[in-house]
Design an enzyme around this catalytic site. Structure first.
Site, PDB file in Angstrom:
ATOM      1  N   HIS A 196     -81.069  14.628 -32.053  1.00  0.00           N
ATOM      2  CA  HIS A 196     -79.949  14.135 -33.544  1.00  0.00           C
ATOM      3  C   HIS A 196     -79.623  12.096 -32.894  1.00  0.00           C
ATOM      4  O   HIS A 196     -79.919  11.754 -33.608  1.00  0.00           O
ATOM      5  CB  HIS A 196     -78.633  14.999 -33.650  1.00  0.00           C
ATOM      6  CG  HIS A 196     -78.206  14.261 -34.139  1.00  0.00           C
ATOM      7  ND1 HIS A 196     -76.847  15.252 -35.434  1.00  0.00           N
ATOM      8  CD2 HIS A 196     -77.963  13.270 -35.026  1.00  0.00           C
ATOM      9  CE1 HIS A 196     -76.377  14.380 -35.912  1.00  0.00           C
ATOM     10  NE2 HIS A 196     -77.171  13.923 -35.907  1.00  0.00           N
ATOM     11  N   GLU A 219     -79.447   7.213 -38.081  1.00  0.00           N
ATOM     12  CA  GLU A 219     -78.939   7.033 -37.112  1.00  0.00           C
ATOM     13  C   GLU A 219     -78.112   5.277 -36.327  1.00  0.00           C
ATOM     14  O   GLU A 219     -77.423   5.286 -35.831  1.00  0.00           O
ATOM     15  CB  GLU A 219     -79.533   7.678 -35.663  1.00  0.00           C
ATOM     16  CG  GLU A 219     -79.926   9.072 -35.638  1.00  0.00           C
ATOM     17  CD  GLU A 219     -78.424   9.765 -35.854  1.00  0.00           C
ATOM     18  OE1 GLU A 219     -77.455   9.633 -35.103  1.00  0.00           O
ATOM     19  OE2 GLU A 219     -77.426  10.228 -36.865  1.00  0.00           O
ATOM     20  N   HIS A 243     -74.878   3.588 -36.363  1.00  0.00           N
ATOM     21  CA  HIS A 243     -73.717   4.247 -35.358  1.00  0.00           C
ATOM     22  C   HIS A 243     -74.454   3.233 -33.784  1.00  0.00           C
ATOM     23  O   HIS A 243     -73.488   2.809 -32.757  1.00  0.00           O
ATOM     24  CB  HIS A 243     -74.388   5.969 -34.256  1.00  0.00           C
ATOM     25  CG  HIS A 243     -74.017   6.731 -35.167  1.00  0.00           C
ATOM     26  ND1 HIS A 243     -72.903   6.930 -35.485  1.00  0.00           N
ATOM     27  CD2 HIS A 243     -74.882   7.736 -35.442  1.00  0.00           C
ATOM     28  CE1 HIS A 243     -72.924   8.708 -35.878  1.00  0.00           C
ATOM     29  NE2 HIS A 243     -74.123   8.256 -36.405  1.00  0.00           N
TER      30      HIS A 243
END
Ligand code: NAG
Ligand code: NAG
Ligand code: NAG
Ligand code: NAG
Ligand code: NAG
Ligand code: NAG
Ligand code: NAG
Ligand code: NAG
Length: 323
Positions: free
Chosen positions: A88, A169, A173
Site C-alpha cells: 500500500h 501514495e 505521503h
C-alpha cells in the site's frame, strides 16, 4: 485506491504549498557526518539535526499492506500476486499519531487527489488533479524497467490503474517526509530522483514484512469457509514483527451479520480482513532501513473482536497473476 485512515485526524500544516518543508538549503547534507538520531526522540528536531539525515517531520513511519480479492482491472491484465499481501505505502505519521498530506504541491502527481484539499475541509488548500504523464513513466529515464515490473506485480491498485495509486501514495505521503525533501538531493538533483528513491524505500520495508507467510506459519490461510478471530491474527503478526500492527477490516459490521445477530452481539467492528499497518521509528534516514518496530497507535484495529468474526477471503479465480 483511497487510503482509509478515518481513525486519525489531520494535523495542521501551515506551509502546504511550499516546495520544501523548512526552506532548507540544498548544501551540506552529508548524512555520514551526522549523528545517528532516532525519529521522534527529543533530539529529532530540525534545529538540532539535519532534517535530511534524520526524519524530523513524519517520524512515525507506517509500512502498509492490502489484502484484496480482486482488482477490477483483470481484463487489462492487472491482477494480484499469488500468496501475498500487496504494497500500500510507507506513510510518515507525525510523532503524535496525526498526519499531514500533500505537503508539496509542486510534486503533485495524483490524478484523483483524496481528499481534494490539504486538510480535507472545504476551506483547505485545493489539491489540483494531476494531468501529466503517469508517475510510472518517471522511472524510464533512469532505466528502471525492472522496478516498474516489480511494482506492477506487488503495488496493485483496485478500481484504477496501478500508476494512479503510486502517484497518490507519493504526492499524498512522500512529500511529508523531511528526508525526501528536494534540497536533500543537493544542487545536482535530477528531476524525479526523489520519486525513484521513495519507491525503493517503500519496497525495502514491504519486503521485510511477509504478512501472508507469517499468517501461513500459524495455519492462518485465506479461506471462504473458515473464519478467524482478531486476537489470533494480530497476535501472530505481533509475534513475528516485534510490535502490535494495526489490522484493518472492511465489509459489514459484525452486529449486522447473520452470525453477529445470532450471537446477539454488540460488536460493531468490521468483518473482512483488508489491511495491515506496521509502525516503526527509524534511526537516520528512512532510506537506510534502520527501523525499530513500535506498537500501533490506538485504536489498533477496525475489525470485530468477537470469536470467529473475521473472514480472510480467498482471491477471486481469475484475479491472480498467472490465472
Ligand atoms: C556548508 O558548509 C560549509 C563548510 O562547513 C560552510 O562554510 C557553509 O556555510 C555551509 N553552507 C550552508 C548553506 O549551510
Ligand atoms: C472536493 O470534494 C467534495 C466532495 O466530493 C466536493 O463537494 C467539492 O466540490 C470538491 N472540491 C474541489 C475543490 O474540487
Ligand atoms: C476551516 O473550517 C473549519 C471547520 O469548518 C474551521 O474549524 C476552521 O477554523 C476553518 N479554517 C480557516 C482557516 O478558516
Ligand atoms: C441481547 O443483548 C441485549 C444487550 O446486551 C440485552 O439487553 C438483550 O436481553 C439480549 N437479548 C437476547 C435475546 O439475548
Ligand atoms: C451495530 O452497532 C452500531 C454501533 O454500536 C450501531 O450504530 C448499529 O445500530 C448496530 N446495528 C445493529 C443492526 O445492531
Ligand atoms: C506493545 O503491546 C504489547 C502487547 O499488547 C505489550 O505487551 C507491550 O508492552 C507494548 N509495548 C509498548 C512499548 O507499549
Ligand atoms: C489494542 O489496543 C487495545 C486498546 O488500546 C488494547 O487493549 C489491546 O491490548 C491492543 N491489542 C494488542 C494486541 O496489544
Ligand atoms: C471468496 O470470497 C470473496 C468474498 O466474497 C470473493 O470475492 C472471492 O471471489 C471468493 N473466492 C473464491 C475462490 O471463491
Amino acid at each position: 485506491m483511497v487510503s482509509i485512515k478515518s481513525i486519525v485526524f489531520v494535523g495542521t500544516l501551515v506551509s502546504a504549498v511550499k516546495a520544501s518543508l523548512y526552506g532548507e538549503s540544498n548544501q551540506n547534507h552529508t548524512c555520514i557526518l551526522e549523528p545517528a538520531v532516532l525519529s521522534c526522540s527529543a533530539q529529532a528536531t530540525p534545529d538540532q539535526v539535519d532534517s535530511c539525515c534524520t526524519e524530523t517531520y513524519g517520524g512515525l513511519l507506517l509500512s502498509t499492506q492490502f489484502w484484496n480479492t480482486y482488482t477490477g482491472l483483470e481484463a487489462q491484465g492487472q491482477k494480484l500476486p499469488p500468496n501475498s499481501f500487496t504494497l500500500h505505502g510507507l506513510w510518515p505519521d507525525l510523532c503524535n499519531g496525526l498526519y499531514d498530506q500533500y505537503c508539496d504541491l509542486t510534486r503533485q502527481y495524483d490524478p484523483a487527489p483524496s481528499p481534494n484539499t490539504t486538510t480535507g475541509l472545504p476551506n483547505g488548500t485545493v489539491v489540483p488533479p494531476y494531468r501529466g504523464p503517469n508517475i510510472g513513466t518517471f522511472l524510464e529515464p533512469f532505466g528502471r524497467y525492472d522496478l516498474l515490473d516489480w511494482m506492477n506485480k506487488y503495488w496493485i491498485n483496485q478500481g484504477g490503474p496501478n500508476h494512479d495509486f503510486w502517484g497518490h501514495e507519493f504526492s499524498k505521503h512522500a512529500t511529508c517526509y523531511s528526508t525526501f525533501d528536494l534540497p536533500c538531493y543537493g544542487p545536482e538533483y535530477v528531476e524525479h530522483e526523489d520519486v525513484l528513491d521513495f519507491f525503493q524505500t517503500a519496497i525495502k520495508y514491504y519486503k521485510r514484512l511477509p504478512t501472508w507467510e507469517w499468517l501461513n506459519e500459524a495455519k492462518i490461510v485465506p479461506s471462504n469457509s473458515t473464519t478467524y478471530t482478531l486476537s489470533q491474527i494480530q497476535g501472530q503478526l505481533a509475534k513475528k514483527y516485534g510490535a502490535v500492527p494495526y489490522v484493518g477490516c472492511s465489509g459489514p459490521r459484525y452486529n449486522t451479520t447473520a452470525a453477529g445477530i445470532a450471537a446477539n452481539s454488540t460488536d460493531s467492528g468490521r468483518t473482512v480482513i483488508s489491511e495491515v499497518w506496521y509502525y516503526m521509528h527509524v534511526v537516520g534516514r528512512p532510506q537506510d532501513g534502520n527501523s525499530i518496530p513500535v506498537n500501533a497507535t490506538s485504536p489498533n484495529t477496525s475489525c470485530a473482536k468477537a470469536k470467529g468474526a473475521l473472514h480472510y477471503y480467498e482471491p477471486t479465480p481469475g484475479s491472480v497473476q498467472g490465472s
